[in-house]
Motif scaffolding. Structure first.
Motif, short mmCIF file in Angstrom:
data_model
loop_
_atom_site.label_atom_id
_atom_site.label_comp_id
_atom_site.label_asym_id
_atom_site.label_seq_id
_atom_site.Cartn_x
_atom_site.Cartn_y
_atom_site.Cartn_z
N VAL A 183 0.81 -1.22 0.00
CA VAL A 183 0.00 0.00 0.00
C VAL A 183 0.85 1.28 0.00
CG1 VAL A 183 -1.91 1.18 1.12
CG2 VAL A 183 -1.76 -1.30 1.23
N PRO A 184 1.94 1.35 0.79
CA PRO A 184 2.70 2.61 0.80
C PRO A 184 3.20 3.01 -0.59
CG PRO A 184 3.35 1.24 2.64
CD PRO A 184 2.45 0.39 1.78
N ALA A 185 3.58 2.03 -1.41
CA ALA A 185 4.05 2.36 -2.75
C ALA A 185 2.91 2.94 -3.59
CB ALA A 185 4.61 1.10 -3.43
N VAL A 186 1.71 2.37 -3.44
CA VAL A 186 0.55 2.86 -4.19
C VAL A 186 0.23 4.29 -3.77
CG1 VAL A 186 -1.87 2.48 -4.76
CG2 VAL A 186 -0.38 0.52 -4.37
N ILE A 187 0.30 4.54 -2.46
CA ILE A 187 -0.03 5.88 -1.96
C ILE A 187 1.01 6.89 -2.43
CG2 ILE A 187 -0.21 7.27 0.15
CD1 ILE A 187 -1.53 4.84 1.47
N THR A 188 2.27 6.51 -2.38
CA THR A 188 3.31 7.41 -2.85
C THR A 188 3.10 7.75 -4.33
OG1 THR A 188 4.85 6.40 -1.30
CG2 THR A 188 5.81 7.65 -3.11
N ALA A 189 2.77 6.72 -5.12
CA ALA A 189 2.54 6.95 -6.54
C ALA A 189 1.33 7.87 -6.76
CB ALA A 189 2.31 5.61 -7.24
N ALA A 190 0.29 7.66 -5.94
CA ALA A 190 -0.91 8.50 -6.07
C ALA A 190 -0.60 9.95 -5.71
CB ALA A 190 -2.03 7.95 -5.20
N ARG A 191 0.23 10.13 -4.69
CA ARG A 191 0.63 11.49 -4.33
C ARG A 191 1.36 12.14 -5.50
NH1 ARG A 191 3.09 10.59 1.81
NH2 ARG A 191 1.10 10.18 2.83
N ALA A 192 2.21 11.35 -6.16
CA ALA A 192 2.98 11.88 -7.27
C ALA A 192 2.06 12.29 -8.42
CB ALA A 192 3.97 10.83 -7.75
N ASP A 193 1.07 11.44 -8.73
CA ASP A 193 0.17 11.80 -9.83
C ASP A 193 -0.67 13.01 -9.49
OD1 ASP A 193 0.92 9.97 -11.78
OD2 ASP A 193 -0.31 8.37 -10.92
N LYS A 194 -1.04 13.13 -8.23
CA LYS A 194 -1.80 14.31 -7.81
C LYS A 194 -0.95 15.57 -8.02
CE LYS A 194 -4.48 17.05 -5.15
NZ LYS A 194 -3.71 18.27 -5.21
N VAL A 195 0.32 15.50 -7.64
CA VAL A 195 1.20 16.65 -7.79
C VAL A 195 1.37 16.98 -9.28
CG1 VAL A 195 3.59 17.42 -7.55
CG2 VAL A 195 2.42 16.36 -5.63
N ARG A 196 1.54 15.94 -10.08
CA ARG A 196 1.75 16.19 -11.51
C ARG A 196 0.51 16.83 -12.13
NH1 ARG A 196 1.19 13.14 -15.52
NH2 ARG A 196 0.52 11.39 -14.25
N LEU A 197 -0.65 16.41 -11.66
CA LEU A 197 -1.89 16.94 -12.24
C LEU A 197 -2.26 18.29 -11.67
CD1 LEU A 197 -4.05 13.68 -12.22
CD2 LEU A 197 -3.01 14.80 -14.20
N LYS A 198 -2.03 18.46 -10.38
CA LYS A 198 -2.57 19.67 -9.73
C LYS A 198 -1.49 20.59 -9.16
CE LYS A 198 -6.93 18.48 -9.99
NZ LYS A 198 -8.12 19.28 -10.30
N GLY A 199 -0.25 20.16 -9.09
CA GLY A 199 0.81 21.01 -8.53
C GLY A 199 0.81 20.97 -7.02
N LEU A 200 1.84 21.59 -6.44
CA LEU A 200 1.98 21.65 -4.99
C LEU A 200 1.45 22.97 -4.49
CD1 LEU A 200 5.64 20.41 -4.38
CD2 LEU A 200 3.62 19.45 -3.30
N SER A 201 0.95 22.97 -3.28
CA SER A 201 0.40 24.23 -2.76
C SER A 201 1.47 24.99 -1.98
CB SER A 201 -0.79 23.93 -1.87
OG SER A 201 -0.38 23.10 -0.81
N PHE A 202 1.26 26.28 -1.82
CA PHE A 202 2.16 27.11 -1.04
C PHE A 202 2.02 26.73 0.44
CE2 PHE A 202 3.07 30.89 1.44
CZ PHE A 202 4.29 31.27 0.92
N PRO A 203 3.08 26.69 1.29
CA PRO A 203 4.45 27.07 0.94
C PRO A 203 5.29 25.88 0.48
CG PRO A 203 4.31 26.71 3.28
CD PRO A 203 2.95 26.40 2.74
N TYR A 204 4.65 24.68 0.37
CA TYR A 204 5.45 23.49 0.07
C TYR A 204 6.13 23.60 -1.30
CZ TYR A 204 2.60 22.12 3.98
OH TYR A 204 1.97 22.10 5.19
N ASN A 205 5.44 24.27 -2.26
CA ASN A 205 6.03 24.38 -3.59
C ASN A 205 7.38 25.10 -3.50
OD1 ASN A 205 4.79 26.74 -2.90
ND2 ASN A 205 3.78 27.08 -4.86
N ILE A 206 7.45 26.17 -2.72
CA ILE A 206 8.69 26.94 -2.59
C ILE A 206 9.76 26.09 -1.89
CG2 ILE A 206 9.75 29.03 -1.61
CD1 ILE A 206 7.69 29.70 -3.66
N VAL A 207 9.33 25.49 -0.78
CA VAL A 207 10.29 24.73 0.03
C VAL A 207 10.84 23.54 -0.75
CG1 VAL A 207 10.61 23.37 2.12
CG2 VAL A 207 9.20 25.44 2.18
#
Lengths: 462, 427
Positions: free
Chosen positions: B87-111
């Motif tokens: 499951v952790p690998a699936v969740i990590t991958a899902a987080r990645a696809d979310k970022v690719r589709l929607k971007g990171l929010s402030f302030p995490y994008n800067i950091v």
């Protein structure tokens, strides 16, 4: 029916944090451990006490909102799927063990306590609650009672109903009722606590449970027998029981799940065998030793390999392999149809033989596993619901297997309950008058049919 | 209707996504579920959410991201899953696809995108942050990981250690040779990680001394950066993670062993190949890189095979009772379970006592503790109770992230236990 203002009313009852209403949160309450149904609720409520359950049910009853009671959602009957939408009333936040009493040999718990957590807490006190469904790691006590759960140990110790002393139940109109008591003997009026035990959430919501307990067994021994032929395995079980030994568990797995036993048992024997029997005897050390020997002697004449676990760690590995059966089989294919028939013990070999013939006739893969010691089987047909033709053949095979079990004097469901999964067979498996009595009871306790609607009997016969 | 073409990372772990049979056993193991008791917290719920994302029933909304982030990636579910679902690998991958589709929010994008990959600049900002920390935060023993953690803590009053007055890399040379008369048996690269570099430089010095004394030449490559865990595992930013991975691979290219004192860094770096390898060259390089990584206890026990006498306990810790917290990344990810215990059990100068559920997640989980500090605290409370039940004077671990969390929770509970890295026990 349900509308948005009900969400606010529910928030006032249980507090904002105990109401879930986003699409993501609702999706997570649309399923259970079956894979044939999924339906979104309109809202999920997580009450923390009986008064809140009462207020939720009053609101639902006045507004005719369906309420699906739910604990861990591990059942395999479709029982906790909110098939009519409405409210999922989830008890997982009522998870206190209120009391464990060593003198009275009882425990009082809230419905959301996970069975394994209870078993661990009891073990520390030298006590034991025998029902041990394979879902112990996730299922909650409310569900254990409402589904009248079983498991391997029920061969010797009986199912959940044998351990229910008292219940607090919230009725559909919001009344909170105390049933039964704290004592093992209680001949006061009808056995109403039993009415709610196994009621699958259709008659009331269980808010508190008092359980009878046993002292932990001092010792146990696990014996594994690998047998070449299914019928021989059946005969072996019959002979063990007839010999005067009552093991705590006699489990059966067929070669579909042998992979989990690789490394524990010799490959060359596994390769030419069809069945593994896992047997546990328990009691005082000297009794256990003698009974284990008796079991070994009976198995030896029939099995390719008989092994006695040398220590608890080895025994645990066998039992973990057994526990993994359902997941293992489920992960082999898109859809499984998992049945739960129970046949008289002396019909075990006949049942398996006829079941295999049926699977051959319909040309579908089938796996048999189960609590063979008490005749409770889980034949699993492996199919794919996207392939209509195969899926229909599988359903027909299952139907025939159920008929075989019934014709041998067995029952439709040993321990999973009816839910959505088995309601199409109910009429075949139950006296019509008995179904009428059930419906009459339902009308008395839940006249508006808000509690777990769509379960147990088919809609058309409502 | 979306097609699964939008979810290229999840697709790589499709087999795991399909494996889950919804049995729900994970409820008994998930530290997040055990606090919240809601289905979307547990592995089964997350798998179903991701399936819904794939089949178009649900969208990659902020609420979806919130649910996917609500996981410590502790791996306990995977370890106990009868179907073997990772499951952790699936969740990590899902987080990645979310970022690719929607971007990171402030302030995490800067950091994450801008600051963490730039080591020197990051050091400067951390330094700046440390001045503010002195003004706004309660000081405790020991010292802050990422700037983001600091930002979060500022608002929430976490008891965190202070930024060190001088960073490790400013305090030690690039090449550290054994003392005169001690022959060089091994040459290793030391991956210091952000935490040891900025917060626990004394730990770093101790490790260098310990290794050099035992015939190991220690190289601290100047070109190394952050391991990338908060970026690609925590936030799902694989593109930035890849840049960070390449930096580290280059920095350690000439070395045969890479020693870490942080289980999270080690496992994140070993996972480069799993998540970040987007071509054959990277696959080869990341695989080779992963093969060189050894946790410090693993190196001492399995490679150096030091005798008990080599572990000279510092005077102030002699006679103390010591318990061990097993970091998720050490035990479940790296499979290093016995080595630290072997060391602790073999030392005559201390009394080792195993705590109940030593391998249970402490709730830190990097980015998780930023998003969900209150939840993280509740998980830590259970760990604090375990520590307390042992009656130990000292709790040691092998991950500065866990260390921060344990310092925070023992301080909040007014517990006397000293929290240390296992290597701090020694002279």
């Amino acid at each position: 029916m349900f509308n948005a203002k009900h969400v606010d009313q529910l928030r006032r009852i249980v507090g904002k944090d105990n109401v879930l209403a986003t699409q993501e949160e609702l999706l997570a309450y649309s399923y259970d451990a079956t894979n044939m149904w999924q339906h979104l609720p309109d809202v999920v409520v997580l009450p923390t006490n009986a008064n809140q359950i009462s207020d939720i049910l009053k609101l639902a009853n006045e507004s005719r909102i369906p309420v699906t009671p739910r604990g861990g959602g591990t059942n395999v009957s479709g029982g906790s799927i909110p098939i009519k939408g409405g409210i999922v009333l989830c008890t997982t936040r009522m998870n206190r063990i209120i009391e464990i009493n060593r003198t009275n040999l009882n425990a009082t718990v809230e419905p959301g306590v996970i069975l394994q957590d209870l078993q661990e807490a009891l073990a520390k006190e030298g006590l034991f609650f025998p029902p041990d469904p394979q879902s112990a790691q996730g299922c909650t006590m409310g569900g254990v009672v409402a589904e009248n759960s079983g498991g391997p140990s029920c061969l010797k110790y009986g199912v959940a109903k044998q351990y229910v002393l008292g219940l607090e139940v919230v009725l559909a109109d919001g009344r909170i009722v105390k049933l039964g008591g704290l004592t093992p003997k209680n001949r006061t009026g009808y056995e109403l606590a039993m009415l709610f035990t196994g009621s699958e959430g259709t008659l009331g919501v269980i808010s508190k449970i008092t359980l009878r307990l046993l002292p932990s067994q001092k010792s146990s021994q696990t014996i594994v027998a690998v047998i070449s032929d299914v019928a021989v395995a059946g005969e072996t079980v019959t002979e063990i029981i007839a010999s005067g030994v009552l093991p705590s568990k006699v489990e059966f797995v067929d070669n579909w799940t042998f992979e989990k036993f690789r490394g524990l048992l010799p490959d060359e024997i596994l390769d030419k065998s069809q069945v593994i029997l896992l047997i546990q005897v328990d009691g005082l050390p000297e009794t256990v030793e003698a009974e284990a020997q008796q079991v070994v002697d009976i198995c030896q004449s029939r099995a390719g390999e008989v092994k006695v676990a040398q220590n608890q760690a080895e025994a645990d590995r066998y039992w973990q392999a057994r526990t993994a059966h359902f997941s293992d089989i489920s992960s082999r294919t898109h859809t499984i149809v998992n049945e739960d028939v129970s046949v008289p013990r002396d019909k075990i070999a006949d049942f398996i033989k006829l079941g295999q013939e049926s699977a051959k006739k319909y040309d579908v893969p089938i796996s048999f596993a189960g609590h063979v010691g008490d005749g409770n089987f889980h034949p699993v047909v492996l199919t794919d619901s996207r392939n209509k033709e195969h899926y229909n053949r599988s359903l027909k095979c299952v139907e025939e297997i159920i008929e075989i079990a019934l014709s041998l004097g067995g029952v439709l469901s040993g321990e999973h309950g009816i839910g959505l999964e088995k309601q199409r067979f109910l009429k075949k498996a139950m006296d019509p008058a008995a179904i009428e009595i059930m419906k009459a009871i339902k009308d008395v306790l839940d006249p508006n049919h808000i509690l777990n609607p769509g379960k147990i009997w088919e809609e058309t016969s409502d | 209707m979306k097609t699964s073409l939008n979810f290229e990372q999840i697709d790589r772990f499709k087999e795991d996504l399909d494996k889950c049979t919804k049995c729900g056993f994970c409820m008994s193991y998930c530290p997040v579920y055990q606090e919240e008791h809601v289905e979307s917290s547990v592995a089964r719920g997350k798998i179903m959410l991701i399936r819904a994302l794939l089949d178009g029933t649900l969208e990659a909304t902020d609420e979806m991201a919130e649910q996917l982030n609500r996981c410590t990636l502790c791996m306990t579910c995977a370890e106990n899953c009868p179907a073997g679902t990772q499951v952790p690998a699936v969740i990590t991958a899902a987080r990645a696809d979310k970022v690719r589709l929607k971007g990171l929010s402030f302030p995490y994008n800067i950091v994450y995108r801008w600051l963490l990959p730039r080591r020197r600049l990051f050091g400067g900002v951390v330094r700046l942050a440390s001045w503010f920390q002195g003004i706004f935060l309660p000081k405790t023993e020991g010292t802050i990981r990422h700037l983001s953690l600091f930002l979060s803590a500022l608002g929430k009053g976490r008891h965190i250690p202070q930024i060190a007055p001088k960073f490790l890399r400013q305090s030690v040379p690039e090449i550290n040779k054994p003392p005169a008369g001690v022959e060089v048996k091994y040459t290793v690269g030391y991956f210091t990680g952000c935490m040891t570099d900025f917060v626990f430089p004394e730990l770093g010095k101790k490790i260098i001394n310990f290794l050099t004394r035992n015939s190991v030449e220690v190289v601290v490559p100047r070109g190394q950066g952050c391991c990338g865990a908060p970026v690609f595992l925590g936030a799902g930013d694989f593109a930035t993670g890849r840049r960070m991975a390449d930096t580290n691979v280059k920095a350690f290219k000439e070395l045969d062993y890479i020693i870490t004192d942080c289980a999270t860094c080690a496992s994140a770096m070993k996972d480069y190949v799993k998540f970040l390898a987007d071509n054959d060259d990277r696959k080869r390089e990341y695989t080779e890189f992963a093969g060189k990584i050894k946790d410090i206890t693993e190196f001492l026990v399995d490679v150096l095979q030091l005798p008990p006498s080599a572990y000279r306990v510092a005077g102030e810790f002699k006679g103390k009772t010591v318990t061990w917290h097993e970091p998720c990344h050490l035990g479940r990810y790296l499979g290093v379970k016995e080595q630290p215990r072997k060391i602790l059990k073999s030392i005559p100068d201390i009394h080792f006592v195993e705590m109940p559920d030593a391998d249970r997640c402490c709730g830190m989980a990097g980015t998780f503790s930023i998003y969900f500090y209150d939840l993280s605290k509740k998980i830590a409370d259970k760990k604090a109770a375990s520590i307390d039940s042992t009656g130990a004077d000292i709790v040691v671990t092998d991950c500065p992230g866990c260390q921060i969390q344990l310092i925070d929770s023992t301080t909040r509970h007014g517990m006397p236990q000293k929290v240390m890295h296992i290597m701090e026990l020694f002279e």
